[in-house]
Scaffold this motif. Structure first.
Motif: not given
Length: 757
Positions: A59-66
């Protein structure tokens, strides 16, 4: 709050290792993902921690919350599988689960899935942090500083990354490593992990007095304790040949183990002194075994036999470092071998002065398969002293591992502000995990990310400092001083060069306060060394003073350096400067006192002094002239003090001619931890001819004074008396008093500046 350095720019393709034709797959594409993180339904604490770390950093790297789901939910094609899920099945996975050691891991892509398997210790956590660091480019540089790249797309090629650490225990001691996130990325252990139970402090080292407390037993059973010079003493070691001592130690441990059943490691080890028992039975064992380690090991083995399900640790340290001729450690005994005496400027195996240690590690290796190596990588007398030993760390660890070392305790005092503490911890963590890693690349990588635009200059300083130390063949002592290096790698020429590099480094990051503070913290050791060397050369080229219009005046750049040093310490919360608790505040005030030299109106300045007897050669400073050089000593007894052990002293100052005097003073030091006490009394006498002296005026000190550290200035007033000679008759305490832990041993008297006005 954790600070993150984010790289600007968005598209990055992460091409990983071992590409053998597998179709690449994207776990994040253009800021979106249809991947889930999958854990076992009954996930362990470590599996849950690993999944959470992976989720947080993606999430920190891509703003994507898996999403994190459990393996009782339907499988999909796009999964990142953590630990032993019910669908962790690919060629070799069953074997991996059986062969991975507790901290080992396997990162494997198969089809369109990523699997991270770990051993039953922290392996699965280290698998995730290894994936984030080695394959996605994250850098956790300190508890406060991390580099997290910003990706829009993450593309994975085939990964087949199997890692097993060489050492089971990897401790780099210091507060940095008690940050849980940092510790997991650095794959390090702490004392608390293995020896402590929550707030309860376990039996880690120097435990004899805890096992059989002198305060409880000495008065009624002095025979339980060391016989030294014909006398039983409460502050030494235990009498290891006494069977009652063994039974008490076992009973103490049994009670403690029942209260803390989860703890595996328990230390049965000597106190931190050299007073081993010399009774007839102990001496006979020492003679038979060829070393005092024999009596210790027999005792420890007996304890280990009583607790076969625990690991009993002990020390091969100072007088027990040489292995015994007969006894061998039980299988559940871990021997902690220590390097405290060694020179730190050369790899141990290459240093002729370390030959005895090499013989000892070979000897222990021949009889023990479970050795912990306690190594020392900082100057304990001065944490902020340039100490260029990085070139020795990797060859030393490689050598230790060659001789059955399964655990490492690196006492580098990993505290913010200690010389290169963050770099040293990062570097040690890498080579403890993989002793054959590229050490130079690790150092360069850290410096690049930690210092940003200042990195080239910090790298040059680092390289040049180490090169100068090796070129000048300067030895490094963990109890040394920067003064010892003032003609080698800290010569005026080298210091000037290092300063120029730091000036460039500061200029390069002046727009970023966080980067600037890191550079200034890195500069503190150079400033500290410069100021300490200046104290020893007060009026010389490297000193605090210079001549200006026939007067000695403080160099303004030196006073500014002191103020800058103190300001940097305060701003960066750097408190302690040595192992004895010297604070930055105390150092600042002491240095102000030190440079407030007594020149003007001081009739004693640079006058001839005689001492009877002469000071001890270990604390001779620059000879008797130390007492009249105008410099007042601080609480660092190794600089600008003269010392005598267990003796009275007579000191005479010759003023050169009869002069009118109004006051006389002399300074003394009290530092009980180092056995230094104020004198019992000092008589001051004056004379015009060195034959007939006036009636003495005596200042008496209370021998019951327990002040831990104290500088006393004794003063005598003379209303216009005339004299050429001033005599001090110093009556020392000679023996440490009853309140001292080492009562009965010889005490020291330390004297510094004489001022006559």
């Amino acid at each position: 709050m954790r600070k993150a350095l984010i790289v600007l720019g968005v598209l990055f393709l992460c091409i990983t290792l071992h590409t053998n034709g597998q179709t690449p797959f994207m776990i994040v594409e253009s800021g979106k993902s249809d991947y889930n993180i999958v854990c076992p339904k009954l996930a362990s604490v470590n599996e849950r921690r690993a999944a959470s770390l992976l989720q947080d950093y993606i999430k920190k790297m891509t703003l994507v919350d898996l999403a994190i789901i459990t393996d009782d939910q339907p499988a999909t094609m796009h999964e990142l599988l953590i630990g032993n899920t019910n669908r962790t099945s690919f060629p070799g996975s069953d074997t991996a689960k059986k062969t991975l050691n507790p901290d080992g891991y396997w990162i494997r892509t198969y089809g369109s899935k990523l699997y991270i398997l770990g051993g039953d210790g922290r392996g699965v956590i280290y698998g995730v942090t290894g994936f984030l660091e080695d394959h996605l480019g994250c850098r956790i540089l300190s508890p406060e500083v991390e580099y997290v790249p910003h990706y829009n797309t993450i593309l994975l090629n085939e990964i087949n990354d199997w890692q097993q650490p060489v050492s089971a225990i990897r401790i780099v001691n210091g507060s940095l490593c008690y940050d849980s996130n940092y510790k997991d990325f650095r794959k390090l252990t702490t004392i608390a992990d293995l020896w402590n139970d929550g707030e309860w402090q376990g039996y880690f080292v120097h435990t004899f007095n805890r096992l059989v407390p002198a305060g409880k037993y000495f008065d009624t059973h002095p025979e339980y304790f060391s016989l030294v010079n014909g006398k039983r003493i409460p502050y030494g070691q235990l009498c290891l040949s006494n069977p009652e001592v063994l039974q008490i130690a076992i009973a103490t441990l049994r009670e403690e183990m029942q209260a803390h059943p989860s703890i595996k490691y328990w230390s049965v080890s000597q106190n931190d002194n050299m007073y081993n028992c010399q009774c007839d039975r102990c001496k006979a064992i020492d003679k038979e075994e060829g070393s005092p380690s024999g009596a210790l090991l027999r005792f420890v083995n007996a304890v280990a036999q009583a607790f076969p399900d625990k690991t009993i640790t002990t020390l091969a340290y100072q007088y027990t470092r040489t292995p015994p001729l007969i006894s061998k450690p039980e299988k559940n005994v871990m021997v902690t071998l220590c390097t405290i005496e060694l020179n730190r400027s050369k790899p141990i195996a290459d240093d002729p002065s370390s030959l005895s240690f090499m013989n000892d590690i070979k000897g222990w290796s021949a009889i023990c398969n479970n050795i912990m190596l306690w190594d020392y990588e900082v100057q304990f007398t001065n944490y902020l002293c340039p100490f260029p030993l990085f070139h020795t760390l990797q060859p030393n660890i490689q050598m230790f591992n060659k001789y059955n070392v399964k655990a490492h305790f690196q006492q580098s005092n990993a505290e913010h502000g200690v010389e290169f503490a963050e770099l040293k911890t990062y570097y040690l963590s890498k080579i403890l995990w993989n002793p054959n890693a590229n050490g130079n690349s690790i150092i360069a990588d850290f410096i690049h990310y930690y210092y940003g635009e200042a990195a080239p200059y910090i790298q040059s300083y680092f390289n040049d400092l180490h090169a100068a130390c090796q070129k000048t063949a300067q030895g490094l002592d963990i109890y040394g001083s920067p003064v010892h290096y003032s003609q080698t790698f800290l010569s005026p020429e080298y210091i000037k060069h290092y300063d120029s590099l730091f000036n460039l480094a500061e200029a390069a990051v002046k727009g970023s306060d966080s980067m600037l503070q890191r550079v200034r913290v890195a500069r503190l050791p150079l400033q500290f060394a410069t100021m300490e060397i200046a104290k020893a050369d007060l009026f010389g080229e490297q000193g605090w003073y210079h001549m200006q219009q026939s007067d000695y005046v403080v160099k303004p750049e030196m006073k500014q350096m002191l103020d800058d040093f103190y300001a940097s310490c305060k701003k960066n919360n750097i408190v302690y400067l040595n192992e004895n608790g010297l604070t930055a505040e105390t150092y600042y005030q002491n240095t102000l006192r030190f440079i407030d030299v007594q020149l003007y109106g001081n009739l004693a300045f640079q006058k001839t002094v005689s001492c009877n007897p002469m000071p001890d050669a270990r604390y001779f400073c620059k000879g008797t002239s130390t007492l009249t050089n105008g410099v007042k000593g601080t609480d660092d007894y190794k600089i600008n003090w003269l010392g005598w052990e267990g003796q009275d002293v007579v000191i005479v100052v010759d003023l050169g001619k009869v002069q009118r005097i109004s006051s006389i003073s002399i300074g003394t030091l009290q530092y009980p931890k180092s056995w230094i006490l104020h004198p019992a009394s000092i008589a001051c006498q004056i004379s015009a001819d060195s034959v007939k002296f006036t009636t003495a005026v005596i200042h008496t000190n209370d021998p019951a004074d327990k002040a831990e550290r104290d500088i006393l200035e004794m003063r005598w007033l003379y209303m216009g008396a005339e004299a050429r000679y001033v005599k001090f008759e110093i009556t020392a305490s000679k023996i440490l008093p009853a309140w001292h832990n080492y009562a009965g041993n010889k005490s020291w008297v330390f004297v510094d500046e004489i001022v006559i006005k």
